[in-house]
Design a protein around this motif. Structure first.
Motif, PDB file in Angstrom:
ATOM      1  N   GLN A   1      54.470  77.313 100.980  1.00 33.78           N
ATOM      2  CA  GLN A   1      55.874  77.271 101.605  1.00 33.78           C
ATOM      3  C   GLN A   1      56.361  78.498 101.535  1.00 33.78           C
ATOM      4  OE1 GLN A   1      58.483  73.783 100.543  1.00 33.78           O
ATOM      5  NE2 GLN A   1      56.854  73.009  99.244  1.00 33.78           N
ATOM      6  N   PHE A   2      56.212  79.152 100.362  1.00 29.32           N
ATOM      7  CA  PHE A   2      56.778  80.504 100.185  1.00 29.32           C
ATOM      8  C   PHE A   2      56.200  81.423 101.044  1.00 29.32           C
ATOM      9  CE2 PHE A   2      57.948  84.436  97.529  1.00 29.32           C
ATOM     10  CZ  PHE A   2      59.276  84.349  98.025  1.00 29.32           C
ATOM     11  N   ALA A   3      54.781  81.415 101.375  1.00 31.22           N
ATOM     12  CA  ALA A   3      53.864  82.367 102.087  1.00 31.22           C
ATOM     13  C   ALA A   3      54.792  82.483 103.665  1.00 31.22           C
ATOM     14  CB  ALA A   3      52.756  81.741 102.199  1.00 31.22           C
ATOM     15  N   LEU A   4      55.599  81.569 104.044  1.00 26.10           N
ATOM     16  CA  LEU A   4      56.202  81.889 105.345  1.00 26.10           C
ATOM     17  C   LEU A   4      57.212  82.664 105.213  1.00 26.10           C
ATOM     18  CD1 LEU A   4      56.265  78.004 106.532  1.00 26.10           C
ATOM     19  CD2 LEU A   4      54.560  79.833 106.767  1.00 26.10           C
ATOM     20  N   PHE A   5      57.676  83.278 103.933  1.00 20.18           N
ATOM     21  CA  PHE A   5      58.956  84.058 103.987  1.00 20.18           C
ATOM     22  C   PHE A   5      58.547  85.533 103.433  1.00 20.18           C
ATOM     23  CE2 PHE A   5      60.322  79.945 103.943  1.00 20.18           C
ATOM     24  CZ  PHE A   5      61.841  79.998 104.385  1.00 20.18           C
TER      25      PHE A   5
ATOM     26  N   LYS B   1      63.254  86.983  98.721  1.00 12.35           N
ATOM     27  CA  LYS B   1      63.045  86.917  97.201  1.00 12.35           C
ATOM     28  C   LYS B   1      64.178  86.121  96.663  1.00 12.35           C
ATOM     29  CE  LYS B   1      59.826  89.734  96.953  1.00 12.35           C
ATOM     30  NZ  LYS B   1      58.250  89.178  96.263  1.00 12.35           N
ATOM     31  N   ALA B   2      64.744  85.137  97.632  1.00 12.02           N
ATOM     32  CA  ALA B   2      65.629  84.019  97.087  1.00 12.02           C
ATOM     33  C   ALA B   2      65.250  82.576  97.489  1.00 12.02           C
ATOM     34  CB  ALA B   2      67.043  84.372  97.643  1.00 12.02           C
ATOM     35  N   ILE B   3      65.589  81.830  96.453  1.00 15.85           N
ATOM     36  CA  ILE B   3      65.144  80.454  96.928  1.00 15.85           C
ATOM     37  C   ILE B   3      66.431  79.482  96.712  1.00 15.85           C
ATOM     38  CG2 ILE B   3      63.654  78.729  95.832  1.00 15.85           C
ATOM     39  CD1 ILE B   3      61.443  80.467  95.594  1.00 15.85           C
ATOM     40  N   LYS B   4      66.372  78.242  97.484  1.00 17.29           N
ATOM     41  CA  LYS B   4      67.007  76.942  96.928  1.00 17.29           C
ATOM     42  C   LYS B   4      66.198  76.072  96.930  1.00 17.29           C
ATOM     43  CE  LYS B   4      70.753  73.959  98.345  1.00 17.29           C
ATOM     44  NZ  LYS B   4      71.833  73.338  99.284  1.00 17.29           N
ATOM     45  N   PRO B   5      66.002  75.393  95.710  1.00 18.10           N
ATOM     46  CA  PRO B   5      65.249  74.229  95.926  1.00 18.10           C
ATOM     47  C   PRO B   5      65.710  72.919  96.718  1.00 18.10           C
ATOM     48  CG  PRO B   5      65.605  75.073  93.663  1.00 18.10           C
ATOM     49  CD  PRO B   5      66.382  75.855  94.307  1.00 18.10           C
ATOM     50  N   HIS B   6      65.119  72.225  97.207  1.00 14.26           N
ATOM     51  CA  HIS B   6      65.518  71.018  98.039  1.00 14.26           C
ATOM     52  C   HIS B   6      65.589  69.557  97.288  1.00 14.26           C
ATOM     53  CE1 HIS B   6      65.869  68.245 101.344  1.00 14.26           C
ATOM     54  NE2 HIS B   6      65.184  67.656 101.054  1.00 14.26           N
ATOM     55  N   GLY B   7      66.714  68.863  97.607  1.00 16.47           N
ATOM     56  CA  GLY B   7      66.483  67.371  97.245  1.00 16.47           C
ATOM     57  C   GLY B   7      66.217  67.222  96.027  1.00 16.47           C
ATOM     58  N   ALA B   8      65.155  66.042  95.810  1.00 13.34           N
ATOM     59  CA  ALA B   8      64.784  65.594  94.413  1.00 13.34           C
ATOM     60  C   ALA B   8      64.493  66.870  93.546  1.00 13.34           C
ATOM     61  CB  ALA B   8      63.498  64.657  94.795  1.00 13.34           C
ATOM     62  N   LEU B   9      63.654  67.840  93.942  1.00 11.53           N
ATOM     63  CA  LEU B   9      63.252  68.842  93.224  1.00 11.53           C
ATOM     64  C   LEU B   9      64.507  69.520  92.624  1.00 11.53           C
ATOM     65  CD1 LEU B   9      61.032  70.860  92.121  1.00 11.53           C
ATOM     66  CD2 LEU B   9      61.533  72.242  94.417  1.00 11.53           C
ATOM     67  N   TYR B  10      65.484  69.844  93.522  1.00 10.16           N
ATOM     68  CA  TYR B  10      66.673  70.641  93.131  1.00 10.16           C
ATOM     69  C   TYR B  10      67.316  69.505  91.811  1.00 10.16           C
ATOM     70  CZ  TYR B  10      71.428  72.376  93.665  1.00 10.16           C
ATOM     71  OH  TYR B  10      72.812  72.791  93.412  1.00 10.16           O
TER      72      TYR B  10
ATOM     73  N   CYS C   1      58.616  81.301  89.583  1.00 13.43           N
ATOM     74  CA  CYS C   1      59.521  82.302  90.205  1.00 13.43           C
ATOM     75  C   CYS C   1      59.295  83.574  89.860  1.00 13.43           C
ATOM     76  CB  CYS C   1      61.119  81.758  90.051  1.00 13.43           C
ATOM     77  SG  CYS C   1      61.291  80.318  90.989  1.00 13.43           S
ATOM     78  N   VAL C   2      59.149  83.825  88.539  1.00 17.72           N
ATOM     79  CA  VAL C   2      58.980  85.205  87.893  1.00 17.72           C
ATOM     80  C   VAL C   2      57.639  85.680  88.333  1.00 17.72           C
ATOM     81  CG1 VAL C   2      58.354  86.268  85.557  1.00 17.72           C
ATOM     82  CG2 VAL C   2      60.038  84.575  85.718  1.00 17.72           C
ATOM     83  N   LYS C   3      56.482  84.949  88.638  1.00  8.53           N
ATOM     84  CA  LYS C   3      55.209  85.410  89.150  1.00  8.53           C
ATOM     85  C   LYS C   3      55.361  86.002  90.406  1.00  8.53           C
ATOM     86  CE  LYS C   3      50.511  83.771  90.339  1.00  8.53           C
ATOM     87  NZ  LYS C   3      49.668  82.573  90.201  1.00  8.53           N
ATOM     88  N   ASN C   4      56.249  85.274  91.198  1.00  8.49           N
ATOM     89  CA  ASN C   4      56.490  85.741  92.724  1.00  8.49           C
ATOM     90  C   ASN C   4      57.415  86.554  92.893  1.00  8.49           C
ATOM     91  OD1 ASN C   4      54.544  83.960  94.613  1.00  8.49           O
ATOM     92  ND2 ASN C   4      55.088  82.735  92.878  1.00  8.49           N
ATOM     93  N   ASP C   5      58.310  87.224  91.908  1.00  9.64           N
ATOM     94  CA  ASP C   5      59.308  88.301  91.880  1.00  9.64           C
ATOM     95  C   ASP C   5      60.526  87.519  92.634  1.00  9.64           C
ATOM     96  OD1 ASP C   5      60.225  90.693  90.960  1.00  9.64           O
ATOM     97  OD2 ASP C   5      59.637  91.706  93.059  1.00  9.64           O
TER      98      ASP C   5
END
Length: 235
Positions: free
Chosen positions: A87-91, A95-104, A121-125
């Motif tokens: 998912q993150f590879a598309l961005f 360097k900012a994330i908001k989790p969605h739904g049940a994960l949140y 998150c740390v691994k992906n800076d």
């Protein structure tokens, strides 16, 4: 004043409502294939947000399109992390994330999941997360040097959890969703002042940003109203 954020790209490319919402928000959480969205919709809304000077977060989810990411699923850690990677590879460059739904929601109460997520998150800076001000994951994120934007919701109802903290009323239950713009704007006004009235009690609620769900029946009208109020506050 609270930053207005909105979940976008959950209904594909060039959705008539999403395209308008971009004009009235400060930050867009773009779906990236876990619960909805695709490379095409991510690229489309990243470009549209850039044109409108709207900040972007990756709206990462459990990989569960069938349930729109709104149910906790049983999944091996390695498979979950692989999905986060995809998912993150598309961005590229974000360097900012908001989790969605049940994960949140699960990150707020599940310490092992919260640690797994923050380590990723740390691994992906990752520099910034949009999270509940009350969950376990916020503390772990800050301990690892990640900035947290505490989030509230404009058109969702709140109740108190077992610890006396505000939590969203589960979808499908009475008063879980607010369908009146005036009531949602009133909730915004309270949250802007750092509190929320729940069950006739004034509960402290400090947030930095407020979310409007793009699939809400009042999303566009509400976004316009909150933008108007923010402009008034700036004067």
């Amino acid at each position: 004043m609270l930053l207005i954020n909105c979940d976008l790209g959950e209904r594909g490319v060039a959705n008539v409502i999403d395209d308008q919402l971009v004009k009235y928000i400060d930050m867009a959480n773009i779906a990236c294939g876990g619960h909805a969205g695709s490379k095409e919709s991510v690229d489309y809304y990243r470009n549209l947000c850039k044109k409108n000077n709207v900040k972007i977060t990756a709206h990462i989810s459990y990989p569960d399109k069938e349930n729109f990411g709104r149910k906790v699923i049983l999944i091996e850690d390695s498979k979950l992390l692989k999905s986060f990677d995809e998912q993150f590879a598309l961005f590229d460059g974000v360097k900012a994330i908001k989790p969605h739904g049940a994960l949140y929601n699960e990150l707020n109460v599940n310490q092992s999941l919260a640690k797994l997520f923050i380590n990723w998150c740390v691994k992906n800076d990752i520099k910034e997360l949009v999270l509940s001000p009350f969950g376990i994951v916020k503390k772990i994120a800050i301990e690892n040097g990640i900035k947290v934007l505490g989030e509230s919701f404009a058109e969702r109802g709140y109740m108190l959890d077992n610890y006396g903290n505000p939590t969203l009323i589960p979808r499908g239950q009475p008063q879980a969703e607010i369908h009146d713009v005036g009531l949602a704007a009133m909730q915004y006004d309270q949250l802007k002042e750092g509190f929320l009235n729940i069950n006739s009690k004034k509960i402290e609620f400090i947030s930095d940003t407020i979310c409007i769900h793009s699939d809400s029946k009042i999303s566009l009208e509400l976004a316009k109203e909150l933008k108007r109020r923010n402009k008034k506050d700036d004067k």
